[in-house]
Design an enzyme around this catalytic site. Structure first.
Site, mmCIF file in Angstrom:
data_model
loop_
_atom_site.group_PDB
_atom_site.id
_atom_site.type_symbol
_atom_site.label_atom_id
_atom_site.label_comp_id
_atom_site.label_asym_id
_atom_site.label_seq_id
_atom_site.Cartn_x
_atom_site.Cartn_y
_atom_site.Cartn_z
ATOM 1 N N GLU A 35 0.997 -0.997 0.213
ATOM 2 C CA GLU A 35 0.011 -0.022 0.006
ATOM 3 C C GLU A 35 1.137 1.083 -0.259
ATOM 4 O O GLU A 35 2.134 1.422 0.904
ATOM 5 C CB GLU A 35 -1.002 0.052 1.203
ATOM 6 C CG GLU A 35 -1.180 1.137 1.558
ATOM 7 C CD GLU A 35 -2.752 1.487 2.441
ATOM 8 O OE1 GLU A 35 -2.468 0.480 3.028
ATOM 9 O OE2 GLU A 35 -3.701 2.402 2.645
ATOM 10 N N ARG A 261 5.108 -13.057 9.543
ATOM 11 C CA ARG A 261 5.825 -11.375 9.515
ATOM 12 C C ARG A 261 7.007 -11.764 9.957
ATOM 13 O O ARG A 261 7.260 -12.460 11.179
ATOM 14 C CB ARG A 261 4.960 -10.326 10.116
ATOM 15 C CG ARG A 261 3.439 -10.055 9.456
ATOM 16 C CD ARG A 261 3.014 -9.027 10.656
ATOM 17 N NE ARG A 261 3.246 -8.330 10.732
ATOM 18 C CZ ARG A 261 2.966 -7.296 8.904
ATOM 19 N NH1 ARG A 261 2.228 -7.516 8.442
ATOM 20 N NH2 ARG A 261 3.071 -5.537 9.206
ATOM 21 N N LYS A 271 3.897 0.508 9.521
ATOM 22 C CA LYS A 271 3.974 1.534 8.467
ATOM 23 C C LYS A 271 3.719 2.597 9.311
ATOM 24 O O LYS A 271 3.879 4.168 9.734
ATOM 25 C CB LYS A 271 3.312 1.849 7.424
ATOM 26 C CG LYS A 271 4.732 1.365 6.449
ATOM 27 C CD LYS A 271 3.463 0.916 5.063
ATOM 28 C CE LYS A 271 2.924 -0.135 4.568
ATOM 29 N NZ LYS A 271 2.545 -0.254 3.578
HETATM 30 P P1 ATP Z 1 2.486 -2.237 7.707
HETATM 31 O O1 ATP Z 1 1.498 -2.509 8.864
HETATM 32 O O2 ATP Z 1 3.869 -2.459 7.587
HETATM 33 O O3 ATP Z 1 1.411 -1.160 7.219
HETATM 34 P P2 ATP Z 1 1.349 -3.988 5.925
HETATM 35 O O4 ATP Z 1 1.231 -5.204 5.909
HETATM 36 O O5 ATP Z 1 -0.182 -2.732 6.262
HETATM 37 O O6 ATP Z 1 2.461 -3.762 6.557
HETATM 38 P P3 ATP Z 1 1.669 -3.682 3.069
HETATM 39 O O7 ATP Z 1 2.363 -2.479 1.657
HETATM 40 O O8 ATP Z 1 0.390 -3.983 3.513
HETATM 41 O O9 ATP Z 1 1.446 -3.593 4.364
HETATM 42 O O10 ATP Z 1 2.385 -4.886 2.309
HETATM 43 C C1 ATP Z 1 2.583 -5.243 1.399
HETATM 44 C C2 ATP Z 1 2.965 -7.188 0.956
HETATM 45 O O11 ATP Z 1 4.292 -6.953 2.263
HETATM 46 C C3 ATP Z 1 1.791 -7.636 2.174
HETATM 47 O O12 ATP Z 1 2.049 -8.591 1.596
HETATM 48 C C4 ATP Z 1 3.013 -8.196 2.952
HETATM 49 O O13 ATP Z 1 1.204 -9.196 4.472
HETATM 50 C C5 ATP Z 1 4.523 -7.821 2.726
HETATM 51 N N1 ATP Z 1 4.628 -7.201 4.854
HETATM 52 C C6 ATP Z 1 4.418 -6.077 5.280
HETATM 53 N N2 ATP Z 1 4.824 -6.166 6.205
HETATM 54 C C7 ATP Z 1 5.795 -7.137 6.689
HETATM 55 C C8 ATP Z 1 6.243 -8.270 7.542
HETATM 56 N N3 ATP Z 1 7.301 -7.265 8.460
HETATM 57 N N4 ATP Z 1 6.691 -9.305 7.347
HETATM 58 C C9 ATP Z 1 7.198 -9.611 6.067
HETATM 59 N N5 ATP Z 1 6.071 -9.303 4.994
HETATM 60 C C10 ATP Z 1 5.731 -8.363 5.236
HETATM 61 MG MG MG Z 2 -1.158 -3.745 4.303
#
Ligand code: ATP
Ligand code: MG
Length: 557
Positions: A35, A261, A271
């Site tokens: 995102e 994760r 984020k």
């Molecule tokens: P955040 O909480 O950091 O915003 P998010 O999952 O909302 O994490 P996204 O931008 O949606 O962030 O993530 C893109 C991809 O990266 C998704 O497939 C998510 O599952 C993966 N991802 C995000 N954080 C992690 C993590 N800590 N470990 C492994 N994969 C991750």
């Molecule tokens: Mg997300």
């Protein structure tokens, strides 16, 4: 299809191997769906290495798809930084960059299809009421009074939502599934909500936006994704993913697989929380060298291969765990130990005068840039009768295991000569301000190298005062005082206020034009690189990437 060299290394690759052997797919197709609401962090690197790595090893494709369904927190700066980080990590996405917003028209049509099938309805409960009606997992939810609207009424109201006739929060579209499901996500999840907000891609085309769960599975299907990989918090959402694809007329139904994760000690990897660190000025920005973001690690001096190696070492499992900081650090240390040229830097200088060398004494000394990697070549360093040495390389009195310069004793100045310290002078506070020494003239001119008078003394590094270039050194420590700040409600109260330590010293002349992309090993002090923002020809600033040895080892045993 290319044989997978990483076969069976994790459960996802095992599944893919099985799918291939069953002839289920002609080509493996994954996607990385960030995102654009922040910069990528080391957790994303895990997802990137997994998705792009699989595509590479199976000769398949990996799409970069921006999951841009919530324009309020998203923008094009984040889009650009994410593209830059993925490329820097060494991966290429398949074809053009994709956006979920590319499919807004199709997603909208699928919503209409669900309404027509009696599987979605416009709800006019408030968000709070929806939450209250949803219940908890031990208690079934309650049907909304708007749940049994006719298809015609729902079509009209959804059209009104799309035309902007409702205010934000006044209506939403919900799937009609089961308010008593033991899976909360199946209790009539919201599919569309109203947001009057300019979207970074579609501008003012829409005032309704699909929810992640609705948009994601449809985008996967439209792109022909074969394996949709996400983190474990989406485990329950898999039911909804499959429910949606089963009930709309798509030709492809990808499967979702979940893995744990990455959580990293002394860091937050969300984020939302990283954003707070930036906005509340706890750090300089998303690329502050203390941040666990890809851009922070890059500025700090991490190499793409060290990050890929880290992701390889931690692997992919379903176990939740907290990865030790030392495991990330050991990847960059191993890389730089092999590849970084050596150079001399004095972080905490003390003056040393060699009394028996002439006043204008000056000598060129040839030094290898790397002890074993001869292809890194050598360089010339100026030596003179006044040098800086590291304050911690001198002691007035002998202590056990101290192998460097002790008052009245000898030490070898790296590649230069052997000196003996004769006396010292101190300032009024009692700090040593100068060490007076005598050089063993027989050891000048590299005679010691040819076996002349080999003495078993310690070696220290030095910089000629006449030729030294002033430099600032930034030593970084953990951003948080506790191992797992992520689970603390008030994570900001655990910030380490001493996460940056600044030293002012000198580097050898050869580093005058040090570039941010070139890391060095500074003897005894660690691996460093020039800071891409603050370092200039007139004011050199070096970031410590990592220390030479693992500082955690001591505290663990
Ligand atoms: P955040 O909480 O950091 O915003 P998010 O999952 O909302 O994490 P996204 O931008 O949606 O962030 O993530 C893109 C991809 O990266 C998704 O497939 C998510 O599952 C993966 N991802 C995000 N954080 C992690 C993590 N800590 N470990 C492994 N994969 C991750
Ligand atoms: Mg997300």
């Amino acid at each position: 299809m290319k044989k997978n060299k990483h076969q069976s290394t994790n459960f996802i690759r095992q599944t893919i191997d099985k799918d291939i052997s069953l002839g289920k797919y002609k080509k493996i197709h994954t996607r990385f769906p960030p995102e654009p609401n922040g910069y990528l962090h080391i957790g994303h690197a895990k997802a990137i290495c997994l998705n792009f790595g699989i595509a590479k090893d199976y000769n398949g494709n990996c799409n970069l798809r921006f999951d841009d369904t919530n324009p309020v927190n998203e923008n094009n700066c984040f889009v650009e930084s994410i593209k830059q980080d993925i490329s820097w990590l060494g991966f290429c996405w398949n074809g053009n960059v994709c956006y979920t917003s590319d499919y807004f028209d199709q997603i909208y049509q699928y919503a209409i299809e669900l309404i027509k099938k009696g599987l979605a309805y416009v709800d006019e409960l408030t968000m709070q009421e929806i939450k209250d009606y949803r219940g908890v997992w031990t208690k079934p939810g309650k049907n909304s009074p708007y749940r049994d609207r006719s298809v015609e009424e729902n079509l009209l109201l959804f059209d009104n939502m799309r035309k902007g006739f409702f205010k934000e929060g006044e209506a939403c579209l919900r799937a009609k599934i089961d308010m008593s499901s033991s899976f909360i996500v199946m209790r009539d999840p919201v599919l569309y909500r109203i947001k009057f907000f300019k979207h970074h891609q579609t501008k003012y085309d829409w005032c309704i936006y699909p929810m992640y769960d609705f948009a994601h599975c449809i985008s996967d299907s439209l792109e022909g994704i074969t394996h949709s990989l996400c983190t474990l918090e989406f485990l329950d959402n898999r039911r909804l993913y499959n429910w949606i694809l089963k009930n709309i007329s798509v030709s492809k139904r990808p499967n979702q697989y979940e893995y744990s994760r990455l959580n990293l000690e002394y860091s937050v990897l969300s984020k939302r929380k990283l954003n707070q660190l930036v906005n509340k000025n706890y750090v300089e920005g998303w690329d502050d060298p203390r941040m666990p973001t890809i851009s922070g690690l890059r500025r700090r001096g991490y190499t793409p291969s060290s990050i890929r190696e880290f992701c390889q070492r931690i692997g992919i499992t379903k176990q939740q765990n907290l990865i030790e900081m030392s495991s990330l650090e050991s990847c960059i240390r191993d890389d730089l130990n092999k590849n970084a040229p050596r150079a001399m830097a004095i972080l905490d200088p003390i003056k040393l005068i060699i009394q028996n060398l002439p006043i204008y004494f000056e000598k060129n000394i040839l030094m290898n840039n790397h002890p074993s990697k001869t292809e890194l070549g050598n360089r010339t360093v100026k030596f003179s009768n006044q040098i800086w040495i590291e304050r911690s390389d001198f002691l007035e009195q002998r202590t056990e295991n101290f192998k460097r310069l002790i008052l009245g004793n000898e030490v070898r100045l790296r590649n230069a000569c052997i000196i003996r310290s004769d006396y010292i002078t101190k300032d009024i506070k009692g700090n040593i301000n100068c060490i007076y020494c005598t050089c063993d003239l027989n050891t000048l001119d590299n005679k010691h190298i040819y076996g002349y008078k080999i003495k078993n003394v310690g070696i220290i590094h030095w910089i000629s005062i006449l030729h030294a270039i002033p430099a600032e050194f930034r030593l970084y420590h953990n951003l948080f005082n506790i191992r797992n700040p992520e689970i603390e409600e008030d994570f900001l109260s655990n910030i380490n206020l001493e996460s940056i330590e600044i030293k002012n010293g000198y580097v050898e002349q050869n580093l005058q034009n040090a570039e941010a992309t070139n890391p060095y090993q500074f003897e005894r002090n660690g691996y460093f690189c020039a800071d891409s923002i603050h370092s200039s020809k007139d004011h050199l600033v070096f970031n410590r990437i990592v220390s030479l040895r693992d500082p955690y080892k001591k505290s663990r045993c």
